[in-house]
Write a protein that holds these residues in place. Structure first.
Motif, mmCIF file in Angstrom:
data_model
loop_
_atom_site.group_PDB
_atom_site.id
_atom_site.type_symbol
_atom_site.label_atom_id
_atom_site.label_comp_id
_atom_site.label_asym_id
_atom_site.label_seq_id
_atom_site.Cartn_x
_atom_site.Cartn_y
_atom_site.Cartn_z
ATOM 1 N N PHE A 193 22.116 -2.603 25.299
ATOM 2 C CA PHE A 193 22.583 -2.860 23.926
ATOM 3 C C PHE A 193 24.064 -2.520 23.854
ATOM 4 O O PHE A 193 24.455 -1.376 24.113
ATOM 5 C CB PHE A 193 21.810 -1.993 22.924
ATOM 6 N N ASP A 194 24.871 -3.507 23.525
ATOM 7 C CA ASP A 194 26.317 -3.286 23.435
ATOM 8 C C ASP A 194 26.793 -3.758 22.059
ATOM 9 O O ASP A 194 26.890 -4.961 21.811
ATOM 10 C CB ASP A 194 27.024 -4.073 24.559
ATOM 11 N N GLN A 195 27.016 -2.807 21.169
ATOM 12 C CA GLN A 195 27.475 -3.117 19.809
ATOM 13 C C GLN A 195 26.518 -4.110 19.109
ATOM 14 O O GLN A 195 26.954 -5.098 18.544
ATOM 15 C CB GLN A 195 28.899 -3.698 19.839
ATOM 16 N N VAL A 196 25.245 -3.822 19.188
ATOM 17 C CA VAL A 196 24.226 -4.717 18.610
ATOM 18 C C VAL A 196 24.013 -4.382 17.127
ATOM 19 O O VAL A 196 23.623 -3.254 16.794
ATOM 20 C CB VAL A 196 22.903 -4.584 19.388
ATOM 21 N N GLU A 197 24.272 -5.332 16.270
ATOM 22 C CA GLU A 197 24.178 -5.090 14.823
ATOM 23 C C GLU A 197 22.767 -5.396 14.321
ATOM 24 O O GLU A 197 22.231 -6.467 14.573
ATOM 25 C CB GLU A 197 25.214 -5.941 14.087
ATOM 26 N N VAL A 198 22.214 -4.421 13.603
ATOM 27 C CA VAL A 198 20.844 -4.546 13.082
ATOM 28 C C VAL A 198 20.879 -4.344 11.567
ATOM 29 O O VAL A 198 21.464 -3.363 11.090
ATOM 30 C CB VAL A 198 19.924 -3.476 13.728
ATOM 31 N N PRO A 199 20.262 -5.248 10.792
ATOM 32 C CA PRO A 199 20.273 -5.077 9.336
ATOM 33 C C PRO A 199 19.652 -3.742 8.916
ATOM 34 O O PRO A 199 18.714 -3.256 9.558
ATOM 35 C CB PRO A 199 19.397 -6.232 8.824
ATOM 36 N N LEU A 200 20.177 -3.171 7.829
ATOM 37 C CA LEU A 200 19.654 -1.884 7.340
ATOM 38 C C LEU A 200 18.151 -1.957 7.089
ATOM 39 O O LEU A 200 17.414 -1.007 7.342
ATOM 40 C CB LEU A 200 20.357 -1.509 6.020
ATOM 41 N N GLU A 201 17.712 -3.117 6.596
ATOM 42 C CA GLU A 201 16.286 -3.242 6.256
ATOM 43 C C GLU A 201 15.383 -3.399 7.475
ATOM 44 O O GLU A 201 14.173 -3.524 7.334
ATOM 45 C CB GLU A 201 16.087 -4.440 5.324
ATOM 46 N N TYR A 202 15.991 -3.392 8.670
ATOM 47 C CA TYR A 202 15.170 -3.480 9.882
ATOM 48 C C TYR A 202 14.904 -2.092 10.479
ATOM 49 O O TYR A 202 14.391 -1.970 11.589
ATOM 50 C CB TYR A 202 15.820 -4.415 10.903
ATOM 51 N N LEU A 203 15.271 -1.053 9.707
ATOM 52 C CA LEU A 203 14.863 0.305 10.066
ATOM 53 C C LEU A 203 13.375 0.441 9.734
ATOM 54 O O LEU A 203 12.929 0.004 8.663
ATOM 55 C CB LEU A 203 15.671 1.310 9.227
ATOM 56 N N LEU A 204 12.592 1.032 10.639
ATOM 57 C CA LEU A 204 11.168 1.281 10.347
ATOM 58 C C LEU A 204 11.041 2.681 9.756
ATOM 59 O O LEU A 204 11.579 3.641 10.330
ATOM 60 C CB LEU A 204 10.326 1.192 11.613
ATOM 61 N N GLY A 205 10.340 2.792 8.650
ATOM 62 C CA GLY A 205 10.202 4.096 7.995
ATOM 63 C C GLY A 205 11.563 4.601 7.550
ATOM 64 O O GLY A 205 12.441 3.828 7.148
ATOM 65 N N GLN A 206 11.746 5.929 7.660
ATOM 66 C CA GLN A 206 13.010 6.541 7.269
ATOM 67 C C GLN A 206 13.788 6.958 8.513
ATOM 68 O O GLN A 206 13.210 7.095 9.587
ATOM 69 C CB GLN A 206 12.740 7.815 6.433
ATOM 70 N N GLU A 207 15.086 7.183 8.341
ATOM 71 C CA GLU A 207 15.866 7.746 9.444
ATOM 72 C C GLU A 207 15.228 9.060 9.886
ATOM 73 O O GLU A 207 14.802 9.854 9.032
ATOM 74 C CB GLU A 207 17.312 8.018 8.999
ATOM 75 N N GLY A 208 15.164 9.288 11.174
ATOM 76 C CA GLY A 208 14.605 10.543 11.696
ATOM 77 C C GLY A 208 13.097 10.495 11.913
ATOM 78 O O GLY A 208 12.521 11.426 12.476
ATOM 79 N N GLU A 209 12.455 9.406 11.483
ATOM 80 C CA GLU A 209 10.990 9.296 11.659
ATOM 81 C C GLU A 209 10.610 8.532 12.924
ATOM 82 O O GLU A 209 9.424 8.318 13.195
ATOM 83 C CB GLU A 209 10.368 8.568 10.459
ATOM 84 N N GLY A 210 11.624 8.093 13.683
ATOM 85 C CA GLY A 210 11.367 7.185 14.807
ATOM 86 C C GLY A 210 10.456 7.750 15.882
ATOM 87 O O GLY A 210 9.607 7.037 16.420
ATOM 88 N N PHE A 211 10.621 9.030 16.209
ATOM 89 C CA PHE A 211 9.802 9.590 17.283
ATOM 90 C C PHE A 211 8.350 9.706 16.829
ATOM 91 O O PHE A 211 7.424 9.402 17.584
ATOM 92 C CB PHE A 211 10.348 10.949 17.730
ATOM 93 N N LYS A 212 8.187 10.112 15.571
ATOM 94 C CA LYS A 212 6.819 10.206 15.021
ATOM 95 C C LYS A 212 6.155 8.819 15.041
ATOM 96 O O LYS A 212 4.999 8.668 15.440
ATOM 97 C CB LYS A 212 6.900 10.741 13.570
ATOM 98 N N ILE A 213 6.925 7.810 14.633
ATOM 99 C CA ILE A 213 6.400 6.437 14.629
ATOM 100 C C ILE A 213 6.048 5.993 16.053
ATOM 101 O O ILE A 213 4.978 5.423 16.297
ATOM 102 C CB ILE A 213 7.445 5.483 13.991
ATOM 103 N N ALA A 214 6.950 6.314 16.992
ATOM 104 C CA ALA A 214 6.709 5.925 18.392
ATOM 105 C C ALA A 214 5.435 6.583 18.923
ATOM 106 O O ALA A 214 4.633 5.949 19.616
ATOM 107 C CB ALA A 214 7.908 6.322 19.257
ATOM 108 N N MET A 215 5.239 7.850 18.595
ATOM 109 C CA MET A 215 4.063 8.578 19.094
ATOM 110 C C MET A 215 2.788 8.106 18.392
ATOM 111 O O MET A 215 1.734 8.010 19.019
ATOM 112 C CB MET A 215 4.242 10.093 18.911
#
Ligand SMILES: Cc1cc2nc3c(=O)[nH]c(=O)nc-3n(C[C@H](O)[C@H](O)[C@H](O)COP(=O)(O)OP(=O)(O)OC[C@H]3O[C@@H](n4cnc5c(N)ncnc54)[C@H](O)[C@@H]3O)c2cc1C
Length: 384
Positions: free
Chosen positions: A212-234
């Motif tokens: 990934f090199d400067q890959v732009e992702v829309p804000l609405e493509y975040l899953l859940g809230q910021e900081g919840e990613g590891f919980k979601i992954a697990m």
């Protein structure tokens, strides 16, 4: 937990079996040999709902239980563990979009993932962050109207073939709490794919590194809230472990069925192989281990379905036990066919190669032991 399947579950099992025999069986050996990713077959699976078995009905999923999904995956893996395993990863990613996606993400991608028209990959592992996934370094920086991703992922199933990537990236401090999860369209500028890895098995699905090199992702493509990613992954991996364990149980059953037919027909010393007690005993152990693994997987699935506090530990135990048992049963079945088991004319050597990786991914079986031991020794859980 009800040990007998209900009528609806029996119908799903039959549907999966018919699909696997009709669509996978004629081509599984060729897909393996020629490393063909069977996109059309996966689309066909999608028309039957097999691409979104436990995803929410809101995005077009069937909304089934993990137990129901396990039954379906088991049947399909008896014919082709590699293609079925990819389907389980896609199911997991689709479920994540349905559960944690914003209204826009669910609208943009949900229905297409649910039908298998679009396919998804799960991107957690990095070159320097495998078992220690919480140490991942891919970053996602918030810049005005988007997140900007930089970094690299390794070993991503389906990469280069799939349309959407579920990517875990760091938005905050070191450790698990600094990780967020994103849905990233696979053709976004700045994404490059590595060469197709050359593997022992799982040849009907590509495995590639992604940069990934400067890959732009829309804000609405975040899953859940910021900081919840590891919980979601697990959370994803709890179910993922049941799925991969189901693939091992299915492959073991496929191996048993092939070995049984062969033993009934093959004669040496004027007797069929079924008459040799040494082989009867080996066969009896294969069946016993497969039944034990199946029950453990279904118990873990029920725990996950009921939201039990110890569900993650049961998923780890089921994954450890069923993937070890599945590989050993396939290996034993190969032995029962003698030299013929070594030939590609029979599916045994493919089942052996395909089930080996189940002991390694979705958390290695050593990491499953870490999870189980921590539950019992540190948290004093009794698991009765
Ligand atoms: C074919 C294939 C497909 C894959 N698909 C995906 C995918 O789609 N998405 C994705 O994110 N990842 C995927 N993976 C990555 C997979 O999940 C990792 O390979 C796995 O988690 C192990 O990480 P590692 O390879 O870096 O090994 P390491 O973490 O380096 O481990 C090396 C060895 O050390 C052991 N070990 C490590 N830590 C401990 C410990 N604390 N205690 C005891 N033993 C330990 C491990 O069990 C292993 O035996 C895939 C891998 C393969 C091979």
């Amino acid at each position: 937990m009800d040990i007998e399947l209900n009528e609806e579950q029996k119908a799903f099992v039959q549907l999966a079996k018919d699909f696997a025999y009709g669509v996978f069986a004629p081509h599984a050996a060729q897909w393996d040999q020629e490393e063909i990713f069977p996109r059309d077959a996966l689309r066909e699976a999608g028309t039957l709902g097999l691409c979104s078995l436990y995803a929410s009905t809101e995005i077009g999923g069937l909304g089934l239980s993990r137990l129901d999904a396990s039954l379906v995956f088991e049947e399909m893996a008896a014919i082709d563990p590699s293609t079925t395993a990819f389907l389980t990863i896609h199911n997991m990613a689709t479920w994540m979009v349905g559960l944690w996606g914003s209204a826009r993400l669910r609208k943009d991608w949900g229905p297409f993932l649910a039908t298998g028209e679009k396919l998804a990959s799960y991107c957690l592992t990095e070159p320097d962050a495998g078992s220690d996934a919480a140490s991942l370094r891919t970053s996602a920086e918030l810049k005005n109207d988007c997140y900007v991703l930089n970094g690299a992922k390794a070993f991503i199933s389906g990469a280069g073939e799939t349309d959407l990537l579920i990517v875990m990236a760091r938005t905050g401090a070191a450790g698990a709490s600094g990780i967020s999860a994103f849905a990233v369209p696979a053709n976004t500028p700045g994404i490059t794919y590595g060469r197709k890895e050359r593997k022992m098995g799982w040849n009907s699905q590509s495995t590639r590194a992604i940069t990934f090199d400067q890959v732009e992702v829309p804000l609405e493509y975040l899953l859940g809230q910021e900081g919840e990613g590891f919980k979601i992954a697990m959370r994803g991996l709890d179910g993922g472990r049941i799925n991969i364990a189901s693939c091992s149980v299915g492959a073991a059953q496929g191996a048993i069925d092939t070995a049984k037919t062969y033993m009934q027909g093959r004669k040496q010393f004027n007797q069929t192989l079924t008459s040799f007690q040494a082989l009867q005993f080996k066969f009896a152990d294969m069946v016993t281990h497969t039944v034990a693994a199946r029950q453990m997987v279904r118990l873990a699935a029920c725990k996950l379905d009921s939201g039990a506090a110890d569900a993650s530990t049961y998923c780890a135990m089921a994954k450890r036990f069923a993937t070890d048992a599945g590989f050993t049963v396939c290996l034993d079945a190969q032995q029962l066919l003698g030299g013929y088991g070594y030939l590609k004319d029979y599916p045994l050597e493919r089942l052996v190669r395909d089930t080996r990786v189940h002991q390694i991914l979705e958390g290695t079986n050593e990491i499953m032991r870490v999870i189980i031991a921590r539950h019992v020794l540190e948290k004093d859980g009794d698991l009765k």
